[in-house]
Design a protein around this motif. Structure first.
Motif, PDB file in Angstrom:
ATOM      1  N   GLY A  50      81.521  35.862  27.807  1.00  0.00           N
ATOM      2  CA  GLY A  50      82.433  34.885  27.514  1.00  0.00           C
ATOM      3  C   GLY A  50      81.921  33.599  27.918  1.00  0.00           C
ATOM      4  O   GLY A  50      82.242  32.515  26.912  1.00  0.00           O
ATOM      5  N   THR A  51      81.558  33.150  29.096  1.00  0.00           N
ATOM      6  CA  THR A  51      81.011  32.020  29.141  1.00  0.00           C
ATOM      7  C   THR A  51      79.958  31.274  28.378  1.00  0.00           C
ATOM      8  O   THR A  51      79.897  30.479  27.732  1.00  0.00           O
ATOM      9  CB  THR A  51      80.451  32.098  30.547  1.00  0.00           C
ATOM     10  N   LEU A  52      78.930  32.407  27.852  1.00  0.00           N
ATOM     11  CA  LEU A  52      77.799  32.107  26.744  1.00  0.00           C
ATOM     12  C   LEU A  52      78.503  31.650  25.526  1.00  0.00           C
ATOM     13  O   LEU A  52      78.177  30.696  24.856  1.00  0.00           O
ATOM     14  CB  LEU A  52      76.875  33.113  26.601  1.00  0.00           C
ATOM     15  N   CYS A  53      79.550  32.381  25.037  1.00  0.00           N
ATOM     16  CA  CYS A  53      80.270  32.221  23.772  1.00  0.00           C
ATOM     17  C   CYS A  53      80.807  30.499  23.880  1.00  0.00           C
ATOM     18  O   CYS A  53      80.713  29.802  22.982  1.00  0.00           O
ATOM     19  CB  CYS A  53      81.280  33.246  23.295  1.00  0.00           C
ATOM     20  N   VAL A  54      81.590  30.321  24.985  1.00  0.00           N
ATOM     21  CA  VAL A  54      82.082  29.001  25.248  1.00  0.00           C
ATOM     22  C   VAL A  54      81.292  27.915  24.924  1.00  0.00           C
ATOM     23  O   VAL A  54      81.451  26.867  24.490  1.00  0.00           O
ATOM     24  CB  VAL A  54      83.201  28.962  26.627  1.00  0.00           C
ATOM     25  N   VAL A  55      79.998  28.178  25.955  1.00  0.00           N
ATOM     26  CA  VAL A  55      78.933  27.164  26.105  1.00  0.00           C
ATOM     27  C   VAL A  55      78.530  26.770  24.565  1.00  0.00           C
ATOM     28  O   VAL A  55      78.344  25.711  24.030  1.00  0.00           O
ATOM     29  CB  VAL A  55      78.166  27.284  26.989  1.00  0.00           C
ATOM     30  N   ASP A  85      83.031  26.645  16.254  1.00  0.00           N
ATOM     31  CA  ASP A  85      84.251  27.002  16.688  1.00  0.00           C
ATOM     32  C   ASP A  85      84.582  28.410  16.700  1.00  0.00           C
ATOM     33  O   ASP A  85      85.403  28.905  17.452  1.00  0.00           O
ATOM     34  CB  ASP A  85      85.229  26.112  16.034  1.00  0.00           C
ATOM     35  N   TYR A  86      83.855  29.003  15.775  1.00  0.00           N
ATOM     36  CA  TYR A  86      84.135  30.727  15.540  1.00  0.00           C
ATOM     37  C   TYR A  86      83.770  31.388  16.675  1.00  0.00           C
ATOM     38  O   TYR A  86      84.203  32.561  16.971  1.00  0.00           O
ATOM     39  CB  TYR A  86      83.631  31.012  14.139  1.00  0.00           C
ATOM     40  N   LEU A  87      82.873  30.798  17.792  1.00  0.00           N
ATOM     41  CA  LEU A  87      82.495  31.367  18.745  1.00  0.00           C
ATOM     42  C   LEU A  87      83.821  31.705  19.980  1.00  0.00           C
ATOM     43  O   LEU A  87      83.720  32.541  20.775  1.00  0.00           O
ATOM     44  CB  LEU A  87      81.223  31.009  19.541  1.00  0.00           C
ATOM     45  N   LEU A  88      84.731  30.777  19.772  1.00  0.00           N
ATOM     46  CA  LEU A  88      85.818  30.725  20.655  1.00  0.00           C
ATOM     47  C   LEU A  88      86.681  32.068  20.582  1.00  0.00           C
ATOM     48  O   LEU A  88      87.347  32.469  21.686  1.00  0.00           O
ATOM     49  CB  LEU A  88      87.019  29.629  20.562  1.00  0.00           C
ATOM     50  N   ARG A  89      86.676  32.558  19.369  1.00  0.00           N
ATOM     51  CA  ARG A  89      87.697  33.892  19.438  1.00  0.00           C
ATOM     52  C   ARG A  89      86.771  35.169  20.270  1.00  0.00           C
ATOM     53  O   ARG A  89      87.448  35.838  21.029  1.00  0.00           O
ATOM     54  CB  ARG A  89      87.576  34.388  17.964  1.00  0.00           C
ATOM     55  N   PRO A  90      85.523  35.369  19.745  1.00  0.00           N
ATOM     56  CA  PRO A  90      85.124  36.307  20.832  1.00  0.00           C
ATOM     57  C   PRO A  90      84.900  36.062  22.351  1.00  0.00           C
ATOM     58  O   PRO A  90      85.234  36.778  23.269  1.00  0.00           O
ATOM     59  CB  PRO A  90      83.420  36.602  20.394  1.00  0.00           C
ATOM     60  N   ALA A  91      84.837  34.779  22.805  1.00  0.00           N
ATOM     61  CA  ALA A  91      84.962  34.317  23.899  1.00  0.00           C
ATOM     62  C   ALA A  91      86.387  34.834  24.674  1.00  0.00           C
ATOM     63  O   ALA A  91      86.391  35.178  25.727  1.00  0.00           O
ATOM     64  CB  ALA A  91      84.605  32.743  24.051  1.00  0.00           C
ATOM     65  N   GLY A  92      87.291  34.325  23.813  1.00  0.00           N
ATOM     66  CA  GLY A  92      88.867  34.856  24.361  1.00  0.00           C
ATOM     67  C   GLY A  92      88.915  36.323  24.547  1.00  0.00           C
ATOM     68  O   GLY A  92      89.502  36.769  25.631  1.00  0.00           O
ATOM     69  N   MET A  93      87.978  37.144  23.786  1.00  0.00           N
ATOM     70  CA  MET A  93      88.357  38.453  23.800  1.00  0.00           C
ATOM     71  C   MET A  93      87.548  38.950  24.975  1.00  0.00           C
ATOM     72  O   MET A  93      88.195  39.857  25.930  1.00  0.00           O
ATOM     73  CB  MET A  93      87.744  39.233  22.703  1.00  0.00           C
ATOM     74  N   PHE A  94      86.445  38.437  25.277  1.00  0.00           N
ATOM     75  CA  PHE A  94      85.375  38.736  26.457  1.00  0.00           C
ATOM     76  C   PHE A  94      86.203  38.593  27.589  1.00  0.00           C
ATOM     77  O   PHE A  94      86.129  39.253  28.731  1.00  0.00           O
ATOM     78  CB  PHE A  94      84.169  37.987  26.431  1.00  0.00           C
ATOM     79  N   PHE A  95      86.995  37.258  27.891  1.00  0.00           N
ATOM     80  CA  PHE A  95      87.830  36.985  29.071  1.00  0.00           C
ATOM     81  C   PHE A  95      88.976  37.813  29.119  1.00  0.00           C
ATOM     82  O   PHE A  95      89.234  38.080  30.284  1.00  0.00           O
ATOM     83  CB  PHE A  95      88.054  35.292  29.172  1.00  0.00           C
ATOM     84  N   ALA A  96      89.596  38.211  28.318  1.00  0.00           N
ATOM     85  CA  ALA A  96      90.585  39.095  28.210  1.00  0.00           C
ATOM     86  C   ALA A  96      90.237  40.505  28.696  1.00  0.00           C
ATOM     87  O   ALA A  96      90.832  41.076  29.740  1.00  0.00           O
ATOM     88  CB  ALA A  96      91.586  39.131  26.984  1.00  0.00           C
ATOM     89  N   PHE A  97      89.263  40.919  28.300  1.00  0.00           N
ATOM     90  CA  PHE A  97      88.679  42.176  28.724  1.00  0.00           C
ATOM     91  C   PHE A  97      88.163  42.058  30.117  1.00  0.00           C
ATOM     92  O   PHE A  97      88.579  43.123  30.954  1.00  0.00           O
ATOM     93  CB  PHE A  97      87.295  42.590  27.731  1.00  0.00           C
ATOM     94  N   ALA A  98      87.697  41.108  30.575  1.00  0.00           N
ATOM     95  CA  ALA A  98      87.143  40.648  31.928  1.00  0.00           C
ATOM     96  C   ALA A  98      88.449  41.189  32.894  1.00  0.00           C
ATOM     97  O   ALA A  98      88.574  41.376  33.976  1.00  0.00           O
ATOM     98  CB  ALA A  98      86.657  39.470  32.127  1.00  0.00           C
ATOM     99  N   GLY A  99      89.850  40.297  32.382  1.00  0.00           N
ATOM    100  CA  GLY A  99      90.849  40.283  33.124  1.00  0.00           C
ATOM    101  C   GLY A  99      91.389  41.711  33.266  1.00  0.00           C
ATOM    102  O   GLY A  99      91.860  42.226  34.081  1.00  0.00           O
ATOM    103  N   LEU A 112      92.268  30.833  24.262  1.00  0.00           N
ATOM    104  CA  LEU A 112      91.153  30.569  23.476  1.00  0.00           C
ATOM    105  C   LEU A 112      91.361  31.311  22.016  1.00  0.00           C
ATOM    106  O   LEU A 112      90.906  30.829  20.923  1.00  0.00           O
ATOM    107  CB  LEU A 112      89.751  31.270  23.899  1.00  0.00           C
ATOM    108  N   LEU A 113      92.051  32.421  22.113  1.00  0.00           N
ATOM    109  CA  LEU A 113      92.219  33.093  20.964  1.00  0.00           C
ATOM    110  C   LEU A 113      93.378  32.301  20.100  1.00  0.00           C
ATOM    111  O   LEU A 113      93.242  32.466  18.897  1.00  0.00           O
ATOM    112  CB  LEU A 113      93.057  34.479  21.017  1.00  0.00           C
ATOM    113  N   LEU A 114      94.348  31.548  20.568  1.00  0.00           N
ATOM    114  CA  LEU A 114      95.310  30.755  19.964  1.00  0.00           C
ATOM    115  C   LEU A 114      94.632  29.507  19.387  1.00  0.00           C
ATOM    116  O   LEU A 114      94.947  29.126  18.412  1.00  0.00           O
ATOM    117  CB  LEU A 114      96.447  30.523  21.026  1.00  0.00           C
ATOM    118  N   ILE A 115      93.467  29.005  20.302  1.00  0.00           N
ATOM    119  CA  ILE A 115      92.914  27.809  19.792  1.00  0.00           C
ATOM    120  C   ILE A 115      92.084  28.158  18.612  1.00  0.00           C
ATOM    121  O   ILE A 115      91.797  27.092  17.648  1.00  0.00           O
ATOM    122  CB  ILE A 115      92.112  27.365  20.965  1.00  0.00           C
ATOM    123  N   SER A 116      91.365  29.173  18.538  1.00  0.00           N
ATOM    124  CA  SER A 116      90.541  29.624  17.309  1.00  0.00           C
ATOM    125  C   SER A 116      91.107  30.122  16.102  1.00  0.00           C
ATOM    126  O   SER A 116      90.610  30.338  15.144  1.00  0.00           O
ATOM    127  CB  SER A 116      89.423  30.496  18.003  1.00  0.00           C
TER     128      SER A 116
END
Length: 222
Positions: A119-124, A132-146, A197-201
């Protein structure tokens, strides 16, 4: 959008810091026997995902908080759960009661760390132009981490319960400590950040039904 992403990134950093603190520390739960008399020794323990620390403490006065044997911040002997036997004088305390739970919780936490890194790599990389399309997988990665960290929390709760209920251990009292609190806080922050992040993307939705029609190219007459 960059401002929203930066604010969300700050929340992500706080959540990741709380999670790392929970993963590397050994204060998820504190176990102690019931203290029935003063001027005697008792054996307390605290543990995390990787190891358990057992301490022999001389009790002079009763704990005003009613948490039994303490204080737990005194130095003691620690053992990793992969080598799960601790010795107390001539007795051997077997750790079969909760070892498999702790190893499972540690493995799930490793998955959570992996999702955080992705998720951090996708945000960077999303700060680049047109990414901007990378924000969607970043949001999914952070949600899975949680989700992984809250599963690890539940597994640790089951480990504590099994240790307390087991006849192989001497502990009958327990409470969850600050590492456990950090794990719960990281779950909340990472889930909220992932959803944000999912909502932003998400693509822009037209405010009025006729916006889409106005943006369409006019028909040409033959």
């Amino acid at each position: 959008m960059p401002t929203k992403v930066k604010i969300t990134s700050v929340v992500i950093v706080v959540g990741m810091s709380a999670m790392l603190a929970a993963v590397v520390t050994d204060h998820w739960a504190v176990l102690s026997p019931r203290v029935e008399k003063l001027n005697a020794t008792c054996e307390a323990a605290h543990f995390g995902l990787w190891r358990l620390c057992k301490k022999t403490i001389f009790i002079v006065e009763e704990d005003p908080q009613g948490k039994g044997c303490g204080p737990i911040n005194l130095p003691g002997a620690c053992s990793f759960f992969f080598y799960c036997s601790l010795y107390s004088e001539s007795n051997v305390i077997a750790w079969h009661a909760g070892t498999e739970y702790n190893i499972s919780a540690a493995a799930i936490a490793i998955f959570s760390l992996f999702f955080m890194i992705m998720g951090t790599l996708c945000v960077v990389f999303s700060f680049g132009k047109g990414r901007d399309y990378l924000l969607r997988p970043a949001g999914m990665f952070f949600a899975f981490a949680g989700l992984c960290i809250i599963i690890s929390v539940e597994v640790m709760r089951q480990s504590v319960k099994r240790m307390i209920d087991s006849d192989e251990t001497i502990w009958i009292e327990y409470y969850y400590s600050w590492s456990f609190t950090c794990a719960c806080a990281s779950f909340t922050l990472l889930i909220l950040s992932g959803v944000a992040l999912l909502l932003i993307s998400m693509p822009h939705m037209p405010r009025n039904p006729w916006e889409t029609c106005m943006d369409a190219e006019p028909d040409t007459l033959d």
